[in-house]
Design an enzyme around this catalytic site. Structure first.
Site, PDB file in Angstrom:
ATOM      1  N   LYS A   1      31.887  23.850  -5.310  1.00  0.00           N
ATOM      2  CA  LYS A   1      31.311  22.743  -4.558  1.00  0.00           C
ATOM      3  C   LYS A   1      32.079  22.139  -3.319  1.00  0.00           C
ATOM      4  O   LYS A   1      33.246  22.481  -3.298  1.00  0.00           O
ATOM      5  CB  LYS A   1      31.191  21.810  -5.715  1.00  0.00           C
TER       6      LYS A   1
ATOM      7  N   ARG B   1      29.659  10.255 -17.460  1.00  0.00           N
ATOM      8  CA  ARG B   1      29.399  10.492 -16.135  1.00  0.00           C
ATOM      9  C   ARG B   1      28.005  11.214 -16.118  1.00  0.00           C
ATOM     10  O   ARG B   1      26.851  10.638 -15.675  1.00  0.00           O
ATOM     11  CB  ARG B   1      30.432  11.206 -15.351  1.00  0.00           C
TER      12      ARG B   1
ATOM     13  N   TYR C   1      49.613   2.328  17.185  1.00  0.00           N
ATOM     14  CA  TYR C   1      48.978   1.132  16.833  1.00  0.00           C
ATOM     15  C   TYR C   1      49.691   0.294  15.855  1.00  0.00           C
ATOM     16  O   TYR C   1      50.304   0.767  15.105  1.00  0.00           O
ATOM     17  CB  TYR C   1      47.297   1.493  16.154  1.00  0.00           C
TER      18      TYR C   1
ATOM     19  N   MET D   1      42.936   8.295  15.325  1.00  0.00           N
ATOM     20  CA  MET D   1      41.826   9.116  14.847  1.00  0.00           C
ATOM     21  C   MET D   1      42.199  10.444  15.353  1.00  0.00           C
ATOM     22  O   MET D   1      41.608  11.262  14.483  1.00  0.00           O
ATOM     23  CB  MET D   1      40.819   8.372  15.965  1.00  0.00           C
TER      24      MET D   1
END
Ligand SMILES: *Cc1c(COP(=O)(O)O)cnc(C)c1O
Length: 374
Positions: A48, A142, A263, A311
């Protein structure tokens, strides 16, 4: 240089980072897990989420060539894509059969994992005797039949008339730790099997395999261990490492004591420092949580990541590294020997699953072929 080699080298020149996936290591991990199982049990593969981020289109055929016949995906679209790759494999879709999708399951010969009595009913009516897997919930709350639904089904077996059960499955909540729930779930699963018609049983994920033979039943469903994640947190990893991520240095600069990096100016140099900026960032799945944590291996040495993750960029303190070994175009190891997926996950406050499934789509990806079987 051949044409292929020239193209590869040009692609690597363009890329900010190179992700190498060792398909041979995945195959050897699958074999090693299979050898651990009790006699008669077989090892499926969970592919998956694009084979945990490593590329289902490469991983699944490599496993099939090694003898893996049964695959699990989460979503119907993943199953359809996998059917296109593997015409003969048994493919099960964990997410279940939702309204309006029975026809797609049949058209692509996918086995739904039936998660409630409504799904069972829609498959009984529309599935036409094609194989399906029945999922009973034993402690996850679940997916899967609730205890009440299981009791109903045990009393009304005709609900299974005409349904071909390829397996009955359940899923462990705490397989990777010592927890009383493991044995409790085992007992609940055994009781569920006893209440249902005979069918192959599937219980263990990667970590469940290491809980011992009682947990193996007929079909194991490992995912993370195939991809080199440690199924035994806190113990040495028995699996082979599969991924190597090499980031490219884009620029190197000298900064003075007192200057800040990145940053938010969250890192301040305490001495003259050489900073290497590498072309990998949170948009590539290098999680922002790794800011001022962790690092990389440069020329065989660990160096710290300083400042925030941007980023597209991270910044490393390479002060102690020979400048010729850390210059624009040089590669640094972000994942690989010396920086395992589990170590990086711990630094980011997460798990290996999330590191792998976050791996970016901008990386130049190289799949090292598995040796031919035989
Ligand atoms: C994802 C998943 C697995 C594989 O789990 P790992 O911990 O990666 O081995 C097995 N079974 C189910 C139901 C899953 O959702």
């Amino acid at each position: 240089m051949s044409i292929d080699e020239a193209a590869l080298s040009a692609a690597i020149d363009r890329a900010g980072a190179v992700l190498t996936v060792d398909l041979g290591a995945i195959v050897r991990n699958w074999r090693a897990l299979g050898e651990r199982l009790k006699p008669g049990a077989s090892c499926a593969a969970v592919v998956k989420a694009d084979a945990y981020g490593l590329g289902m289109a490469d991983v699944a055929p490599a496993l099939a060539a090694a003898g893996c016949r049964r695959f699990f995906v989460a979503q119907l679209d993943e199953g359809i894509a996998l059917r296109g790759l593997l015409p003969a494999a048994e493919i099960a879709v964990l997410g279940g059969v939702l309204p309006g999708t029975v026809g797609e399951f049949r058209a692509h010969r996918l086995a739904p994992v039936l998660n409630d009595l409504g799904q069972l009913e829609s498959w009984r009516i529309g599935g036409g005797g094609e194989p399906a897997i029945l999922h009973v919930d034993t402690g996850m709350s679940r997916l899967g039949l609730s205890p009440g639904e299981l009791a109903t089904l045990a009393g009304e077996r005709h609900r299974l008339d005409g349904v071909r059960l390829a397996a009955v499955m359940s899923h462990l909540a705490c397989a990777d730790e010592e927890n009383a729930l493991n044995r409790e779930q085992l007992e609940r699963f055994r009781r569920a099997l006893a209440a249902l018609p005979p069918a192959p049983a599937s219980f263990a994920n990667s970590a469940g395999i290491f809980l011992g033979p009682e947990f193996h039943f007929d079909i194991a469903r490992p995912g993370i261990a195939l991809y080199g994640g440690n199924p035994l947190p806190g113990h040495p990893n028995p699996m082979l490492q599969v991924v190597r991520l090499q980031g490219k240095i884009l620029q190197v600069r000298e900064i003075d004591r007192g200057e800040t990096v990145g940053y938010g100016a969250t890192h301040t140099a305490t001495r003259p420092t050489r900073i290497a900026t590498v072309g990998v960032g949170y948009a590539d799945g290098w999680l922002r949580a790794l800011g001022n944590r962790g690092g990389a291996v440069v020329a065989g040495r660990q160096v710290p990541l300083v400042g925030r993750v941007s980023m597209d960029l991270i910044t490393l303190d390479v002060t102690g590294i020979e400048p010729a070994l850390a210059r624009p175009g040089s590669f640094v190891d972000l994942l690989g020997d010396g920086r395992t997926v589990d170590e990086v996950a711990a630094e980011a406050g997460t798990i290996a699953y999330e590191i792998l499934t976050s791996l970016g789509h901008r990386y130049h990806r190289v799949h090292l072929a598995a040796p031919a079987p035989g």
